[in-house]
Design an enzyme around this catalytic site. Structure first.
Site, PDB file in Angstrom:
ATOM      1  N   ARG A 131      -7.618  -0.382   1.145  1.00 53.39           N
ATOM      2  CA  ARG A 131      -8.169  -1.647   0.655  1.00 53.39           C
ATOM      3  C   ARG A 131      -8.645  -1.544  -0.782  1.00 53.39           C
ATOM      4  NH1 ARG A 131     -12.501  -1.927   5.431  1.00 53.39           N
ATOM      5  NH2 ARG A 131     -10.757  -0.853   6.460  1.00 53.39           N
ATOM      6  N   LYS A 176     -10.155  12.895   8.098  1.00 53.22           N
ATOM      7  CA  LYS A 176      -9.621  12.557   9.414  1.00 53.22           C
ATOM      8  C   LYS A 176      -9.606  13.802  10.300  1.00 53.22           C
ATOM      9  CE  LYS A 176      -6.317   8.971   7.946  1.00 53.22           C
ATOM     10  NZ  LYS A 176      -6.930   7.816   8.599  1.00 53.22           N
ATOM     11  N   ASP A 197     -12.114   7.060   3.823  1.00 53.98           N
ATOM     12  CA  ASP A 197     -10.880   6.861   4.588  1.00 53.98           C
ATOM     13  C   ASP A 197     -10.468   5.380   4.595  1.00 53.98           C
ATOM     14  OD1 ASP A 197      -8.678   7.595   6.015  1.00 53.98           O
ATOM     15  OD2 ASP A 197      -9.721   7.811   7.942  1.00 53.98           O
ATOM     16  N   GLU A 243      -9.457   3.654   2.207  1.00 55.70           N
ATOM     17  CA  GLU A 243      -9.001   3.739   0.813  1.00 55.70           C
ATOM     18  C   GLU A 243      -7.928   2.719   0.467  1.00 55.70           C
ATOM     19  OE1 GLU A 243      -7.663   5.438   3.223  1.00 55.70           O
ATOM     20  OE2 GLU A 243      -5.571   4.972   2.770  1.00 55.70           O
ATOM     21  N   ASP A 270       1.667   6.434   5.411  1.00 59.81           N
ATOM     22  CA  ASP A 270       0.711   5.492   4.812  1.00 59.81           C
ATOM     23  C   ASP A 270       1.264   4.857   3.530  1.00 59.81           C
ATOM     24  OD1 ASP A 270      -1.658   4.277   5.431  1.00 59.81           O
ATOM     25  OD2 ASP A 270      -2.907   5.636   4.246  1.00 59.81           O
ATOM     26  N   LYS A 290       0.864  -1.187   0.000  1.00 59.55           N
ATOM     27  CA  LYS A 290       0.000   0.000   0.000  1.00 59.55           C
ATOM     28  C   LYS A 290       0.899   1.236   0.000  1.00 59.55           C
ATOM     29  CE  LYS A 290      -3.201   2.632   2.957  1.00 59.55           C
ATOM     30  NZ  LYS A 290      -4.093   2.662   4.132  1.00 59.55           N
ATOM     31  N   ASP A 336      -2.638  10.314   3.290  1.00 56.99           N
ATOM     32  CA  ASP A 336      -4.019   9.882   3.511  1.00 56.99           C
ATOM     33  C   ASP A 336      -4.683  10.858   4.471  1.00 56.99           C
ATOM     34  OD1 ASP A 336      -6.406   8.622   3.953  1.00 56.99           O
ATOM     35  OD2 ASP A 336      -5.568   6.971   5.150  1.00 56.99           O
TER      36      ASP A 336
HETATM   37  N1  BES Z   1      -4.125   4.658   6.800  1.00 60.29           N
HETATM   38  C1  BES Z   1      -5.219   4.390   7.641  1.00 60.29           C
HETATM   39  C2  BES Z   1      -4.898   3.394   8.752  1.00 60.29           C
HETATM   40  C3  BES Z   1      -3.876   3.798   9.774  1.00 60.29           C
HETATM   41  C4  BES Z   1      -4.271   4.282  11.001  1.00 60.29           C
HETATM   42  C5  BES Z   1      -2.528   3.634   9.528  1.00 60.29           C
HETATM   43  C6  BES Z   1      -3.318   4.599  11.958  1.00 60.29           C
HETATM   44  C7  BES Z   1      -1.590   3.982  10.473  1.00 60.29           C
HETATM   45  C8  BES Z   1      -1.982   4.459  11.689  1.00 60.29           C
HETATM   46  C9  BES Z   1      -6.374   3.816   6.833  1.00 60.29           C
HETATM   47  O1  BES Z   1      -6.477   4.211   5.511  1.00 60.29           O
HETATM   48  C10 BES Z   1      -7.629   4.256   7.528  1.00 60.29           C
HETATM   49  O2  BES Z   1      -7.866   5.427   7.570  1.00 60.29           O
HETATM   50  N2  BES Z   1      -8.394   3.297   8.045  1.00 60.29           N
HETATM   51  C11 BES Z   1      -9.587   3.577   8.744  1.00 60.29           C
HETATM   52  C12 BES Z   1     -10.618   2.559   8.305  1.00 60.29           C
HETATM   53  C13 BES Z   1     -12.006   2.877   8.770  1.00 60.29           C
HETATM   54  C14 BES Z   1     -12.542   4.077   8.035  1.00 60.29           C
HETATM   55  C15 BES Z   1     -12.867   1.674   8.506  1.00 60.29           C
HETATM   56  C16 BES Z   1      -9.301   3.461  10.237  1.00 60.29           C
HETATM   57  O3  BES Z   1      -8.496   2.611  10.620  1.00 60.29           O
HETATM   58  O4  BES Z   1      -9.850   4.236  10.998  1.00 60.29           O
HETATM   59 ZN    ZN Z   2      -4.654   4.818   4.627  1.00 54.85          ZN
HETATM   60 ZN    ZN Z   3      -7.572   6.078   5.311  1.00 51.23          ZN
END
Ligand code: BES
Ligand code: ZN
Ligand code: ZN
Length: 480
Positions: free
Chosen positions: A330, A256, A326, A328, A267, A244, A249
């Site tokens: 996946r 966020k 968010d 994204e 990210d 990834k 992000d």
């Molecule tokens: N890049 C983030 C995940 C992340 C969080 C990486 C903390 C490193 C540290 C990912 O794209 C994300 O935002 N995931 C969301 C998913 C949710 C919307 C289902 C999350 O983990 O909150």
């Molecule tokens: Zn991300």
């Molecule tokens: Zn994200």
């Protein structure tokens, strides 16, 4: 310049500004002047400078390979600004589970010593003054020279590439755009004799990678799918590594909060890890055909943003209801995994800073291992732990899978409940894995350890290069 080298001389015969001596399990008897340590109330924890005898004592709580690695790191951190040269002797972890305890422990020590030298100061005018130029390892004879030289050479390649990943992840998002990372990949490929294909928007459109494209839609920077190939003549296996690579992000329209946006330059940690890994494997002459697929994109906001409610048709043909922009990573990975399967490999491993839920579940120090093949997960776990990175297996189940059902499309990109978020993200990816590859795929969520807020183990604040050590070791182990 810093060098770490082996000498067959005895420890006492070697000249250096300082001797590094590990105090294992508070056993002060190994000190040159144990009495002096007692008078300074040093009981074998942390580091102690014995100026008179030119020794640096470093506590190792018990005889464990991983603790030796960390102690070696701490030793270098303590002395690199003060002395030019240091020497160290041989150590063996008593409780090592592996046959070659000495080699394993010394490799860990070599690794820790070298990591101790790492600094990311590209953007600082005032660089820290480092005096340490050389560490000599006293072998006291020829006996272990060959095996330890091999371990040292390996550790140098691994550390160099972990640091490469760290540097790239640490590079800020206003610099490290998808084309920037792609250019770095191309330069490295040229240097190391890898094939390198860089694909842009046109290609992604042509291949129907619409989930990937949607994520990048609001970015001022174009996306780049980087495909690197290391193809030795004697390849025993064909392995595809997928990463990834979100150069930033911000969450997109499902934006966020300020607190969680910070550090999201990391990210791209998965992409940087697979880039570093394939180059390390080439240097190690691994007998496997290795492909690295970097899904580089940026999740931003503009009039072109993809939206919650959008329905995307993935490369695999499956429709995806976007319920949160968010989630994204996946989406990018779904199309990249599709690309990976087209290469018809024996094995696919993806690395991604995929979910905050993985960090909640396992803590900041541990990566999550997911997949359908229990034996393969266990094999990866063993290699990863041996490499010094922390991992834990997270189990799929059919109840969590149901939560991804969508009323509007084949699948939704999030679940309606918060719980089990790391696993449901893994299950989402699993939807894009074809029957023939179900048992040949692993998903590693490195969201926790990819970026370090406060120094721990052999990591300083900033990017850790998570994924590189574990993946290199895993590939070497499956070929052994
Ligand atoms: N890049 C983030 C995940 C992340 C969080 C990486 C903390 C490193 C540290 C990912 O794209 C994300 O935002 N995931 C969301 C998913 C949710 C919307 C289902 C999350 O983990 O909150
Ligand atoms: Zn991300
Ligand atoms: Zn994200």
């Amino acid at each position: 310049m810093f060098s770490l080298k082996l000498e067959t001389s005895a420890f006492d015969a070697l000249k250096a500004d300082v001797a590094i001596v590990f105090i294992v399990d508070k056993d002060l008897s190994v000190a040159l002047d144990p009495h002096l340590l007692q008078t300074h109330n040093y009981e074998g924890e942390g580091v102690f400078w014995d100026q008179k005898n030119q020794a640096l004592y470093v506590g190792v709580a018990k005889s464990d390979t991983h603790l030796f690695r960390e102690a070696a790191f701490n030793a270098v951190r303590a002395l690199k600004k003060c002395v030019k040269s240091a020497k160290i002797g041989l150590y063996t972890a008593k409780h090592s589970v592996h046959k070659h305890a000495l080699e394993e422990t010394m490799e860990a020590i070599f690794t820790g010593l070298q990591f101790g030298m790492y600094e990311f100061e590209t953007y600082k005018e005032k660089k820290s003054k480092v005096h340490l130029q050389e560490i000599i390892v006293a072998l006291g004879g020829e006996q272990h020279l060959k095996a330890l030289q091999k371990a040292l050479d390996k550790s140098k390649i691994v550390v160099e590439h972990v640091n490469l990943a760290r540097d790239l992840v640490n590079t800020p998002p206003n610099v490290a755009s998808a084309p920037y990372v792609a250019k770095k990949a191309k330069d490295l490929a040229e240097k190391n004799g890898l094939e390198c294909f860089i694909h842009g928007e046109e290609y992604l459109k042509e291949k129907g990678m619409n989930a990937y494209l949607a994520v990048n839609a609001a970015s001022a920077n174009p996306p780049r799918l980087v495909h690197l190939v290391y193809k030795p003549k004697n390849a025993k296996k064909k392995i595809v590594l997928v990463g990834k690579g979100l150069t930033y992000d911000c969450g997109g329209l499902s934006i966020k909060t300020a607190e969680y946006m910070l550090t999201m330059k990391a990210d791209k940690g998965g992409a940087c890890a697979v880039l570093a890994t394939i180059n390390a494997l080439a240097h190690l002459h691994a007998e496997a055909e290795v492909h690295a697929v970097l899904g580089l994109a940026e999740n931003m906001i503009s009039g072109n943003s993809y939206r919650p409610d959008d329905i995307l048709i993935s490369k695999e043909g499956k429709s995806i209801e976007v319920r949160n922009t968010d989630a994204e990573g996946r989406l990018v990975l779904a199309d990249c995994l599709s690309f990976a399967q087209d290469l018809e490999p024996d094995l696919i491993v993806d690395f991604a800073t995929l979910t905050g839920a993985c960090v909640v579940g396992l803590g900041s120090y541990t990566s999550g291992i997911m997949g359908n093949n229990e034996a393969l997960k266990t094999q990866f776990e063993e290699s990863a732990l041996k490499s010094g990175e922390l991992v834990a297996k997270l189990p799929f189940n059919r109840h969590l899978r149901k939560l991804l059902d969508s009323k509007m499309a084949d699948i939704a990109n999030i679940t309606p409940v918060r719980y089990g978020g790391a696993v449901t993200a893994g299950l989402f990816l699993n939807e894009f894995i074809r029957e023939a590859y179900k048992d040949k795929w692993l998903h590693i969520d490195i969201a926790g350890p990819a970026y370090i807020e406060k120094d721990w183990d052999v990591n300083v604040a900033g990017a850790s290069g998570a994924g590189v050590r574990m993946c290199v070791q895993f590939v070497l182990d499956i070929l052994a």
